[in-house]
Design a protein around this motif. Structure first.
Motif, PDB file in Angstrom:
ATOM      1  N   ASN A 154       0.842  -1.186   0.000  1.00 32.91           N
ATOM      2  CA  ASN A 154       0.000   0.000   0.000  1.00 32.91           C
ATOM      3  C   ASN A 154       0.882   1.243   0.000  1.00 32.91           C
ATOM      4  N   GLN A 155       0.268   2.404  -0.227  1.00 34.16           N
ATOM      5  CA  GLN A 155       1.027   3.645  -0.341  1.00 34.16           C
ATOM      6  C   GLN A 155       1.712   4.024   0.961  1.00 34.16           C
ATOM      7  N   LYS A 156       1.091   3.729   2.080  1.00 36.51           N
ATOM      8  CA  LYS A 156       1.695   4.047   3.372  1.00 36.51           C
ATOM      9  C   LYS A 156       3.040   3.339   3.526  1.00 36.51           C
ATOM     10  N   ASN A 191      -8.259   1.359   1.625  1.00 35.00           N
ATOM     11  CA  ASN A 191      -9.301   1.104   0.629  1.00 35.00           C
ATOM     12  C   ASN A 191     -10.699   1.423   1.169  1.00 35.00           C
ATOM     13  N   ASN A 192     -10.705   2.296   2.169  1.00 29.32           N
ATOM     14  CA  ASN A 192     -11.951   2.887   2.666  1.00 29.32           C
ATOM     15  C   ASN A 192     -12.919   1.896   3.304  1.00 29.32           C
ATOM     16  N   MET A 193     -12.385   0.788   3.815  1.00 31.52           N
ATOM     17  CA  MET A 193     -13.220  -0.088   4.638  1.00 31.52           C
ATOM     18  C   MET A 193     -13.127   0.379   6.084  1.00 31.52           C
ATOM     19  N   LYS A 194     -14.185   0.223   6.821  1.00 28.39           N
ATOM     20  CA  LYS A 194     -14.149   0.549   8.240  1.00 28.39           C
ATOM     21  C   LYS A 194     -13.577  -0.653   8.999  1.00 28.39           C
ATOM     22  N   PRO A 195     -12.460  -0.473   9.691  1.00 23.93           N
ATOM     23  CA  PRO A 195     -11.859  -1.609  10.411  1.00 23.93           C
ATOM     24  C   PRO A 195     -12.825  -2.303  11.359  1.00 23.93           C
ATOM     25  N   GLU A 196     -13.755  -1.548  11.923  1.00 24.59           N
ATOM     26  CA  GLU A 196     -14.701  -2.165  12.870  1.00 24.59           C
ATOM     27  C   GLU A 196     -15.690  -3.092  12.178  1.00 24.59           C
ATOM     28  N   ASP A 235      -4.572  -8.580  -6.356  1.00 21.71           N
ATOM     29  CA  ASP A 235      -5.054  -7.215  -6.145  1.00 21.71           C
ATOM     30  C   ASP A 235      -6.483  -7.066  -6.654  1.00 21.71           C
ATOM     31  N   GLU A 236      -6.756  -7.679  -7.790  1.00 20.40           N
ATOM     32  CA  GLU A 236      -8.102  -7.609  -8.351  1.00 20.40           C
ATOM     33  C   GLU A 236      -9.106  -8.357  -7.474  1.00 20.40           C
ATOM     34  N   ASP A 261      -1.046 -10.045   8.050  1.00 22.53           N
ATOM     35  CA  ASP A 261      -1.320  -8.897   8.902  1.00 22.53           C
ATOM     36  C   ASP A 261      -1.054  -7.561   8.213  1.00 22.53           C
ATOM     37  N   TRP A 262      -0.320  -7.581   7.090  1.00 24.11           N
ATOM     38  CA  TRP A 262      -0.144  -6.355   6.314  1.00 24.11           C
ATOM     39  C   TRP A 262      -1.470  -5.857   5.731  1.00 24.11           C
TER      40      TRP A 262
END
Length: 418
Positions: free
Chosen positions: A42-44, A284-289, A257-258, A275-276
């Motif tokens: 990921n970009q981070k 990717n805009n998912m809510k971790p919760e 990735d797809e 775990d990455w």
């Protein structure tokens, strides 16, 4: 070592990709280290690697680090082509299993770093679990960079929609839950088949669960017969069932990735990832919760995982500078600053997690509860054996081979290529 070089043209191509030969000195008199890594997930993570390089260069005038990142398979191919030639890097990131990092160690491509371990006191820096893989060949080949675990991520809303209230704890329960998801009109799990190692994760899981730890270890070390163990046939049978009934349609024609995009968008309920993946979920805009994690329910208690190390090539003409950079890269400060970016756990025994989010907390428990480690089979097996393992895996998964013949087919290859 030169048996890795495929052809002069291929070597030239890698040299162009690398930018210059290993350990080159620039016109300004600086030493330029070539560092080859796998593309960050990921970009981070990419930004973190760039910052590490920038900060190191600022603190060490006269040493430059040229970072080259490639996709997984391209990285493997580039290393196998370049090792033993002037195009080889000074430092390369690679998996620490016998079938990947070990392949280059056995080819005498990796420098023994015993003297640097003494100089930088690395023995005292890393956990015992992290040191094991780099010491398995007798010396010190490589420096631990990250230790990753793999488990099943799941979409809590989709599980609830299918009437699943608690994560499965056995492979039988996992199968039953996959059927519930399918019955509810939900794709149970996503995989990308063009990268063979993605589907392999599920096959490895079935083998660990059906065969048990002792037999699994014997199989991957050629001390048990793949063709006569009934648990092998059972595992290939389950793989075929899952690929037919539970995978995303068309999985064999897309990459990881797809297929991950199906999980991010709520179109698949599970993803077998490491775990990455925590960082990927957030980016990717998912809510971790909305996402949960449960360990692969093999019944053995072992963690499915692997280590990536930083290796210094034996032919590097700037080993001291390379070791200085690797020491910085794996230092307690850098590891602490980037905990959670590359992995949820650190290979440094003094680095502690302070994150309180649900995904990291879940991973902390997975690691704490683990009773040992079993590695991905592309790290256990040689490159040639891995290629055959994947060929058979894909034939079974797409209906081109009877699962009952898969084990004997692999054993036949192992016997003729021992």
């Amino acid at each position: 070592m030169r048996w890795f070089a495929k052809a002069a043209a291929a070597v030239a191509a890698v040299a162009l990709l690398a930018g210059c030969s290993a350990g080159a000195s620039s016109s300004s008199g600086d030493t330029t280290l070539q560092w080859w890594v796998v593309n960050p997930s990921n970009q981070k993570a990419q930004d973190a690697l760039n910052k590490i390089v920038t900060d190191f260069e600022a603190a060490n005038p006269g040493i430059k680090v040229q970072l080259t990142a490639r996709a997984v398979d391209a990285h493997k191919d580039a290393l196998r082509t370049a090792i033993g030639t002037p195009a080889a890097p000074d430092i390369y990131q690679y998996w620490a299993g016998p079938g990947l990092g070990g392949e280059l160690v056995k080819a005498n491509a990796s420098a023994d770093l015993t003297d640097y371990y003494k100089q930088y006191n690395w023995d005292s820096r890393f956990t015992d679990a992290a040191l094991g893989p780099v010491k398995q060949y007798g010396g010190y080949n490589g420096v631990p960079f990250k230790l990753n675990g793999q488990a099943l991520y799941y979409n809590k809303k989709l599980f609830a929609q299918a009437g699943i209230t608690t994560p499965p704890t056995t492979l039988v329960e996992l199968d039953a839950d996959a059927q519930k998801l399918k019955d509810a009109g939900i794709t149970p799990i996503e995989f990308g088949g063009t990268v063979n190692w993605h589907v392999m994760r599920l096959l490895d899981t079935f083998l660990e669960g059906n065969c048990g730890s002792a037999t699994f270890d014997k199989l991957v070390t050629k001390k048990a017969n793949w063709g006569t163990e009934q648990c092998v046939t059972k595992s290939f049978t389950e793989l075929q069932k899952w690929s037919k009934n539970y995978f995303n349609p068309g999985f064999i024609g897309i990459n990881n990735d797809e297929s991950s995009a199906l999980f991010y968008s709520g179109k698949a309920a599970m993803a077998l990832e490491g775990d990455w993946f925590n960082a990927s979920i957030a980016s990717n805009n998912m809510k971790p919760e909305d996402v949960g994690i449960f360990p692969l329910p093999t019944g053995t208690g072992r963690l499915y995982g692997f280590e990536e190390a930083e290796y210094i090539t034996k032919d590097s003409s700037h080993k001291d500078a390379a070791a200085k950079f690797v020491d910085y890269l794996t230092s307690t400060k850098v590891q602490q600053d980037n905990l959670g970016t590359f992995a949820t756990q650190s290979v440094d025994k003094d680095v502690k997690s302070t994150a309180t989010d649900s995904l990291t907390t879940s991973w902390n428990k997975v690691f704490t509860d683990a009773k040992g480690l079993y590695m991905n089979n592309d790290q256990n097996l040689s490159q040639t054996a891995t290629t055959e393992y994947w060929r058979i895996q894909n034939l079974v998964a797409t209906g081109g081979m009877d699962p009952s013949k898969a084990g004997a087919e692999l054993q036949k290859f192992l016997d003729s290529n021992s």
